[in-house]
Design a protein around this motif. Structure first.
Motif, PDB file in Angstrom:
ATOM      1  N   GLY A   1       6.280  12.427  -0.506  1.00 54.83           N
ATOM      2  CA  GLY A   1       6.462  12.239   0.876  1.00 54.83           C
ATOM      3  C   GLY A   1       5.251  12.563   1.783  1.00 54.83           C
ATOM      4  N   CYS A   2       4.213  13.365   1.308  1.00 56.02           N
ATOM      5  CA  CYS A   2       3.156  13.827   2.084  1.00 56.02           C
ATOM      6  C   CYS A   2       1.955  12.704   1.616  1.00 56.02           C
TER       7      CYS A   2
ATOM      8  N   GLY B   1       0.980  -1.095   0.095  1.00 54.20           N
ATOM      9  CA  GLY B   1       0.024  -0.005  -0.111  1.00 54.20           C
ATOM     10  C   GLY B   1       0.826   1.245   0.114  1.00 54.20           C
ATOM     11  N   LEU B   2       1.939   1.194   0.788  1.00 50.98           N
ATOM     12  CA  LEU B   2       2.835   2.491   0.748  1.00 50.98           C
ATOM     13  C   LEU B   2       3.529   2.599  -0.423  1.00 50.98           C
ATOM     14  N   ALA B   3       4.052   1.568  -1.216  1.00 53.88           N
ATOM     15  CA  ALA B   3       4.772   1.672  -2.349  1.00 53.88           C
ATOM     16  C   ALA B   3       3.642   2.111  -3.524  1.00 53.88           C
ATOM     17  N   GLU B   4       2.464   1.610  -3.336  1.00 50.52           N
ATOM     18  CA  GLU B   4       1.574   2.228  -4.550  1.00 50.52           C
ATOM     19  C   GLU B   4       1.271   3.475  -4.274  1.00 50.52           C
ATOM     20  N   ALA B   5       1.092   3.956  -3.068  1.00 50.68           N
ATOM     21  CA  ALA B   5       0.637   5.476  -2.586  1.00 50.68           C
ATOM     22  C   ALA B   5       1.960   6.349  -3.407  1.00 50.68           C
ATOM     23  N   ALA B   6       3.158   5.984  -3.167  1.00 52.92           N
ATOM     24  CA  ALA B   6       4.286   6.572  -3.438  1.00 52.92           C
ATOM     25  C   ALA B   6       4.337   6.859  -5.272  1.00 52.92           C
TER      26      ALA B   6
ATOM     27  N   TYR C   1       9.372   5.334   4.528  1.00 56.97           N
ATOM     28  CA  TYR C   1       9.471   5.141   2.943  1.00 56.97           C
ATOM     29  C   TYR C   1       9.630   6.382   2.381  1.00 56.97           C
ATOM     30  N   PHE C   2       9.880   7.576   3.117  1.00 56.19           N
ATOM     31  CA  PHE C   2      10.307   8.841   2.440  1.00 56.19           C
ATOM     32  C   PHE C   2      10.938   9.640   3.521  1.00 56.19           C
TER      33      PHE C   2
END
Ligand code: PMP
Length: 454
Positions: A330-331, A68-73, A292-293
């Motif tokens: 990042g946000c 999910g975090l990678a996809e958000a990025a 993740y950032f």
């Protein structure tokens, strides 16, 4: 060792400096070059895996492969890969994250300023305070109070806030950064002193320092709820309840450096919630983006936000900011991380795992060479001692904690030596089985090293 790995090690050593690395350890053992991760595990160029009981550097709370975090990025990179927050412009993600941060903060209202790191967030805070004090006609109100053993970062100002002797090699701290006693009762308590007496002594020291220096020369008192890189040191009982009224009485802002504690590490969203105090501002980083950032934030509560706003209006500008302050990627990652931690079960898992974590630490602390276990939520430490009754440490040249950590690495476990302690700070996604694996490996390493040095 396969040739390929040797090449990686040689390449790492030839062209890269290490931060905070015990040189004898890597001289003997070489570098671990990591390539990827799965859950709480990281893999090296030899194909070995390690259970990372330190969540990277306390930050990778969602593990190393959170989709999910990678996809958000990725989604944000596709939409809008970068922007600043200068000249009256900022990204929509930045606006949304600030709203979210105030919503989840302990403040009924406030404002946020973004940085790339925790160090820069502390630097930014100090510049804000110096700026607003000058604007209010108090240019002498510059001193910053912190504690010995505190860790607040590595920029010139945040190194000066950090209460570690190693900064002497840089000629730091700067003047005006004062370090009070570390509120670690087990180590700092005097013979016959109860914990309540110890806390009262810490409060008296603060009163005396303010009297000596003059309240009108002090810009802030900055504290981690649980000291992290000092060796996971929770405050003595009642510490924040004792110091907060003193600071209030003298009009000195209390700042909570939540770079490690923030977003769930201690079992509440904020460490200040866990310890029942109300800061004037919060410093955040690390779990803010689940690692993740690179991002930090200064979150000002209503009083400091208003004072800063007035100061900015007086000169019509706040001349400060980083190119990547409020970076939209990042946000976007941070918005997702907050959702994952608060709404998708990570904080619940911290709470569910804490009793097992504490039981594991307590069991290992039965070892005659462990003087104390301490911790809160999913951050803990075991302090090695030569003599448990007298709390006598091992000779430092034995490098006991480094040896334990190195032996753990040999057994596929990454944990961190800090002073004479071994620190554990597992990711929030850890399972019970992985936690058991962590303690089993650590126990093997402890027994091995204590047998060698005892
Ligand atoms: N404050 C605290 C409490 C920290 O633990 C750290 C980093 N470990 C920092 C500030 C500095 O953060 P960074 O390394 O992102 O500059």
């Amino acid at each position: 060792m396969p040739d390929d790995a040797k090449t990686w090690e040689a390449r790492a050593a030839a062209h890269s400096f290490y931060g905070f690395t015990d040189l004898p350890s890597i001289r003997d053992r070489g570098t671990v070059v990591v390539t990827h991760g799965e859950g709480p595990y990281v893999f090296d160029t030899n194909g070995r895996n390690y259970l990372d009981a330190n969540s990277g550097l306390w930050n990778m709370v969602a593990g190393f492969d959170h989709k999910g975090l990678a996809e958000a990025a990725k989604a944000q990179y596709d939409r809008f890969p970068g922007y600043h927050a200068f000249f009256g412009r900022m990204s929509d993600q930045t606006v949304m994250l600030s709203e979210k941060l105030i919503e989840v903060s302990p403040f009924e209202r406030g404002k946020v300023f973004y940085t790339n790191s925790g160090s820069e967030a502390n630097d930014t805070l100090v510049k804000m305070l110096w700026f607003l004090n000058r604007a209010e006609g108090n240019p002498q109100r510059t001193k910053i109070l912190t504690r010995k053993n505190a860790y607040h970062g590595v920029t010139v100002v945040s190194s000066s806030m950090t209460g570690k002797p190693y900064n002497e090699v840089f000629g730091l701290p700067l003047p005006g950064f004062l370090h009070l006693t570390c509120p670690h009762y087990w180590r700092e308590g005097q013979a016959g002193e109860t914990e309540a007496d110890f806390t009262a002594r810490m409060a008296r020291e603060l009163e005396d320092t303010i009297a000596r220096e003059g309240a009108d020369t002090i810009a802030a008192f900055v504290a981690e709820p649980v000291m992290g890189a000092g060796g996971v040191i929770p405050p003595s009982e009642g510490y924040f309840q004792a110091i907060q009224p003193i600071l209030r009485r003298h009009g000195i802002p209390l700042i909570s450096d939540e770079v490690i504690c923030g977003f769930g590490r201690t079992g509440q969203v904020w460490g200040c919630d866990t310890y029942g105090f109300r800061p004037d501002a919060i410093i955040s980083s690390k779990a803010l983006t689940a690692g993740y950032f690179p991002m930090g934030a200064v979150i000002l509560g209503p009083t400091l936000a208003d004072r800063l706003q007035n100061a900015v209006e007086a000169i019509e500008e706040f001349p400060h900011g980083f190119t990547a302050s409020g970076h939209p990627v990042g946000c976007a990652i941070s918005l997702k991380a907050i959702e994952v931690i608060l709404n998708e079960g990570l904080l619940d898992n911290v709470r569910a795992l804490t009793p097992r974590f504490e039981a594991g630490l307590a069991r290992l602390a039965e070892n005659p060479n462990i003087g104390e276990w301490r911790g809160r939520g999913l951050m803990g430490a075991l302090e090695a001692v030569k003599d448990k009754d007298t709390k006598t440490p091992f000779d430092s040249h034995l490098s006991v904690s480094e040896r334990i950590a190195n032996t753990c690495t040999d057994h596929g476990l990454i944990c961190r030596p800090l002073g004479q302690s071994i620190v554990l700070c597992p990711p929030f996604i850890m399972t019970e089985g992985q936690m058991d694996e962590m303690f089993e490996k650590l126990e093997t390493a402890l027994n091995q090293v204590f047998a060698e040095v005892a």
